[in-house]
Enzyme design. Structure first.
Site, PDB file in Angstrom:
ATOM      1  N   HIS A 108       0.856  -1.191   0.000  1.00 20.75           N
ATOM      2  CA  HIS A 108       0.000   0.000   0.000  1.00 20.75           C
ATOM      3  C   HIS A 108       0.891   1.239   0.000  1.00 20.75           C
ATOM      4  O   HIS A 108       2.125   1.136  -0.081  1.00 20.75           O
ATOM      5  CB  HIS A 108      -0.949  -0.029   1.201  1.00 20.75           C
ATOM      6  CG  HIS A 108      -0.253  -0.266   2.514  1.00 20.75           C
ATOM      7  ND1 HIS A 108       0.663   0.609   3.046  1.00 20.75           N
ATOM      8  CD2 HIS A 108      -0.318  -1.305   3.395  1.00 20.75           C
ATOM      9  CE1 HIS A 108       1.099   0.151   4.197  1.00 20.75           C
ATOM     10  NE2 HIS A 108       0.543  -1.032   4.438  1.00 20.75           N
ATOM     11  N   GLY A 131       1.894   3.110   2.242  1.00 24.07           N
ATOM     12  CA  GLY A 131       2.932   3.121   3.275  1.00 24.07           C
ATOM     13  C   GLY A 131       4.214   2.492   2.762  1.00 24.07           C
ATOM     14  O   GLY A 131       5.311   3.042   2.928  1.00 24.07           O
ATOM     15  N   HIS A 132       4.076   1.337   2.102  1.00 18.95           N
ATOM     16  CA  HIS A 132       5.260   0.683   1.534  1.00 18.95           C
ATOM     17  C   HIS A 132       5.910   1.554   0.450  1.00 18.95           C
ATOM     18  O   HIS A 132       7.133   1.642   0.350  1.00 18.95           O
ATOM     19  CB  HIS A 132       4.877  -0.667   0.912  1.00 18.95           C
ATOM     20  CG  HIS A 132       4.321  -1.652   1.893  1.00 18.95           C
ATOM     21  ND1 HIS A 132       2.980  -1.963   1.936  1.00 18.95           N
ATOM     22  CD2 HIS A 132       4.908  -2.391   2.848  1.00 18.95           C
ATOM     23  CE1 HIS A 132       2.774  -2.872   2.882  1.00 18.95           C
ATOM     24  NE2 HIS A 132       3.923  -3.146   3.460  1.00 18.95           N
ATOM     25  N   ARG A 161      -3.407  -5.017   6.980  1.00 21.28           N
ATOM     26  CA  ARG A 161      -4.543  -5.633   7.673  1.00 21.28           C
ATOM     27  C   ARG A 161      -5.815  -4.780   7.577  1.00 21.28           C
ATOM     28  O   ARG A 161      -6.904  -5.284   7.867  1.00 21.28           O
ATOM     29  CB  ARG A 161      -4.200  -5.882   9.140  1.00 21.28           C
ATOM     30  CG  ARG A 161      -3.193  -7.025   9.360  1.00 21.28           C
ATOM     31  CD  ARG A 161      -3.051  -7.352  10.836  1.00 21.28           C
ATOM     32  NE  ARG A 161      -2.221  -8.529  11.074  1.00 21.28           N
ATOM     33  CZ  ARG A 161      -0.911  -8.498  11.365  1.00 21.28           C
ATOM     34  NH1 ARG A 161      -0.293  -7.330  11.431  1.00 21.28           N
ATOM     35  NH2 ARG A 161      -0.238  -9.613  11.574  1.00 21.28           N
TER      36      ARG A 161
END
Lengths: 317, 317
Positions: B38, B40-41, B224
């Site tokens: 996502h 963030g990655h 998650r």
């Protein structure tokens, strides 16, 4: 014969040397030692020489593998003598760090072997064991554990030992970045633990076990031998003599480990030794066996006077 | 934009790639992930790009950090979707090993998440904890423990978690041999543990912490999150909203951690969250503080429905 033996004390300088050499296409062998070098160490260096272009010998008495009640402060050392021995060998670098656990944030001075501070245990974390590193409050808290192999034999009487060995070898591998590392099979359990650690943590280091070197009288060479009195030394020969007899008996068909262990323990006790363990274990798993049906190793640890000695013999039947 | 994204599954091939690139003078950045990528990655990749010539993204759901009772088998994955996202980014290699704990000597097939075999514990060694790696009986037995930092917060409710993270990161460092590795500060304790591990084990890797990335509604991005229902997601916003209020209050002079924690726990409970912990700790030592007098971080873990979420905010007063 080496022309210029370089002594490096700084971690970054050591790594830079290795990387410069690798960039030139050289391969590097590491022989980790705690100094006070003897023929056993020399044989490790000669073994390393067979595999790589360049040899680094580290000399570092690792506080992480000593408990506060053990002999860190009396461990024999003779740095100048070591250098004199290495100068005439094909050794390129002696890596001799002052303190591998000093990260520039020391909370207090060394107190290891000081009975007042020893064993306070406040820094031990979950594992319940404390080495001289925790005792010195250096802030180091990362430990490599080889959870099954570290349990038996020397691990029973020296609960911080293999944790300290695996950790300092990890540090040395990360600093020196060797292609090959040579360990003596006198420390059989240590050698197996390092091999397992290298496999489990995917280190790009090929670990070689080098055979035990014995004095003319058969005693396995060890830096600690110097602390034996002549009488203790004579009595300590019961270790290699009884192990040899047991090995011969096994090769001649005696496969009961109980009988073979009786042979050795009786000889050690008669010689006045205090036995820590005498175990016949599988060469890979180090699990005790009752009958010899596959390759085993007979491992012994015993004290003569104040000196704890270890020895072993592989039995390949 | 990368022209050719290479997918490598083999450890030796991965290391060879890195060494070939280093020999050409390139520097390598590693972004370790468990996939299902996502924003963030993506921000971690962009951070890595600032520091090195080449980027390796590892995608590996690490069984070593899951206990048999946790969500390993249901952890979301979408490898093709991940590759599609990475193809348009300056990523050079995706390292996607099948099993980092398979040393060619598997005793039995995977049984993790099988209630019959779970938790047998026979392989747990001294540490008394068992992950899906022991449960699968792969023979792996070496673990890296960061003994103080691993104890609190997530370590309390997930006893194998940080041991597994530190170990797999050690493996990835030894395989990829990066110059720089980037970790998200959403996993604050993990980031601190990796930094401590790198210091204590002398890894030649520069570890960078990358700031938390949030969705428009403020929820910290996590793989998650996809498992939250719309209603659960709305309720989960209580985490970031209450943390923001606490941070603001602290910046305005409220320094009682008890009061600040009350603010957050009350908001979470009102939203129907089940709190694992809500702690205000020192940014370095991760030890709980009672009054804010130095840089701290407010860390929260709470469940909404079946999904356990973590979040944190640094408070620098």
């Amino acid at each position: 014969m080496a022309t210029g033996l370089e002594i490096i004390t700084d971690k970054d300088q050591m790594r830079k040397w290795s990387r410069d050499m690798r960039a030139k296409g050289k391969t590097i062998g590491l022989v980790p030692t705690m100094g006070y070098l003897h023929e056993g160490h020399i044989s490790l260096i000669k073994e390393a020489q067979k595999h790589t272009n360049l040899i680094v010998v580290s000399i570092y008495v690792n506080p992480g593998q000593f408990s506060p009640s053990e002999d860190l402060s009396t461990y024999p050392s003779d740095f100048q003598g070591d250098i004199d021995k290495l100068k005439v060998l094909p050794v390129d670098v002696v890596f001799h760090p002052y303190n591998l656990y000093d990260y520039g944030n020391i909370e207090s001075e060394s107190k290891c072997n000081d009975p007042i501070s020893s064993g306070s245990g406040s820094e031990s974390g979950r594992s319940g064991v404390v080495s001289c590193v925790e005792d010195r409050k250096l802030g180091h808290e990362t430990w490599v554990r080889v959870e099954r192999l570290e349990n038996g034999m020397c691990g029973k009487s020296r609960p911080v030992f293999f944790r300290g060995v695996a950790t300092v070898v990890t540090k040395l591998f990360n600093i020196v970045e060797p292609d090959v590392a040579v360990f003596g099979k006198k420390d059989y359990q240590q050698w197996r633990i390092i091999r397992r650690m290298v496999r489990d943590l995917d280190f790009a280091v090929h670990v070689i076990g080098s055979e035990i070197v014995r004095d003319a009288d058969g005693l396995a060479m060890s830096s600690r031998n110097v602390r034996l009195s002549p009488k203790e030394r004579e009595r300590a020969l019961s270790i290699n003599r009884s192990l040899s007899r047991a090995k011969l008996a096994a090769e001649n068909g005696q496969n009961s480990c109980r009988d073979l262990k009786d042979l050795v323990t009786q000889a050690l006790l008669e010689a006045g030794g205090i036995i820590d363990y005498a175990e016949i274990v599988d060469q890979e798993s180090l699990e005790a066996v009752e009958e010899i049906r596959s390759p085993v190793v007979f491992c012994v640890a015993a004290r003569f006077g104040a000196v704890r000695l270890i020895d072993n013999m592989e039995i390949n039947v």
